[in-house]
Design a protein around this motif. Structure first.
Motif, mmCIF file in Angstrom:
data_model
loop_
_atom_site.group_PDB
_atom_site.id
_atom_site.type_symbol
_atom_site.label_atom_id
_atom_site.label_comp_id
_atom_site.label_asym_id
_atom_site.label_seq_id
_atom_site.Cartn_x
_atom_site.Cartn_y
_atom_site.Cartn_z
ATOM 1 N N CYS A 119 0.858 -1.178 0.000
ATOM 2 C CA CYS A 119 0.000 0.000 0.000
ATOM 3 C C CYS A 119 0.896 1.230 0.000
ATOM 4 N N ASN A 120 0.707 2.080 -0.978
ATOM 5 C CA ASN A 120 1.403 3.360 -1.021
ATOM 6 C C ASN A 120 0.375 4.478 -1.099
ATOM 7 N N TYR A 121 0.689 5.584 -0.497
ATOM 8 C CA TYR A 121 -0.264 6.685 -0.491
ATOM 9 C C TYR A 121 0.457 7.977 -0.875
ATOM 10 N N SER A 122 -0.307 8.930 -1.282
ATOM 11 C CA SER A 122 0.245 10.259 -1.480
ATOM 12 C C SER A 122 -0.660 11.256 -0.777
ATOM 13 N N LYS A 127 8.916 6.151 2.476
ATOM 14 C CA LYS A 127 8.434 5.457 1.286
ATOM 15 C C LYS A 127 6.932 5.660 1.070
ATOM 16 N N SER A 130 4.573 4.333 2.562
ATOM 17 C CA SER A 130 4.009 2.986 2.465
ATOM 18 C C SER A 130 3.445 2.521 3.790
ATOM 19 N N ASN A 181 2.472 -1.265 4.400
ATOM 20 C CA ASN A 181 2.257 -2.633 3.918
ATOM 21 C C ASN A 181 1.706 -3.528 5.018
#
Lengths: 114, 111
Positions: A23-26, A71, A73, A75
């Motif tokens: 899971c990555n977010y901005s 990162k 992230s 996860n």
């Protein structure tokens, strides 16, 4: 604007295998991070959440997630999956505070074969 | 353990008709939300509601949509004139501080 990416659309594992869902977010500000799970025919349930403090958070059913700020992230991991973990997993980001919208990823369908 | 409930579980309607989706939030929660998920797509935020007024709404939540808390327990989403593209799963959520708890959803099918 917030956005969340879950890179794995469908993950298939055998029982006892280890799991990691990405899971990555901005988002430019402080975030609250969540993983929700939806078992077949059931509603979204909170698995775990991160607001601040220890970046390694533990949730229900042996799941944990690690927040890595550099990162962007969050996860999700589980050392040994069970057939009953078959479900759809959603990562979500909230902008903090007590009244905010959640931005969800597309979800990852996890199938665990016995 | 208290849960958010939603009725009906499935609603079928004709295009142009009005629908009301109902939710009973967890009783001591103060913040209420509606989200939707079109088949195969992400869960999307529609609206948040606090202190008897809308706190935030998305661009999806246009004049065809409205929310109401008609009494101390229910929280409703009304779509005045449904379109085919309103077909989706609609989730209600409630919370009291920093975590939202979701209901089982109402599947809306617009024909």
């Amino acid at each position: 604007a917030q956005s969340v990416s879950q890179h794995n659309h469908h993950v298939i594992l055998s029982e006892a295998a280890s799991l990691e869902l990405g899971c990555n977010y901005s988002y430019g500000g402080t975030v609250n991070l969540f993983w929700y799970v939806q078992y077949p025919g059931q509603h979204l349930q909170l698995l775990l959440k991160y607001f601040s403090g220890d970046p390694l958070v533990k949730g229900i059913k042996g799941f944990e997630a690690e927040f890595i700020k550099s990162k962007f992230s969050f996860n999700l991991r589980k050392p040994s999956v069970q057939w009953s973990d078959t479900a759809e997993y959603f990562c979500a980001v909230g902008s903090g505070g007590s009244n905010y919208k959640l931005t969800f990823g597309k979800g990852t369908l996890l199938t665990v074969n016995p | 353990e208290p849960e958010v409930t939603q009725t009906p579980s499935h609603q079928v309607t004709q295009m142009g008709q009005e629908v009301i989706l109902r939710c009973v939030p967890i009783s001591n929660h103060l913040y209420f939300y509606w989200y939707r998920q079109i088949l195969g797509q992400k869960v999307e935020f529609l609206v948040s509601f606090y202190n008897n007024e809308i706190s935030e709404k998305s661009e999806i939540f246009d004049d065809q949509f409205s929310v109401e808390r008609p009494d101390g327990s229910n929280f409703t989403l009304k779509i005045r004139s449904t379109k085919l593209e309103d077909s989706a799963m609609y989730f209600c959520a409630s919370g009291n501080s920093d975590t939202q708890y979701f209901g089982p959803g109402t599947r809306l099918t617009v024909l």
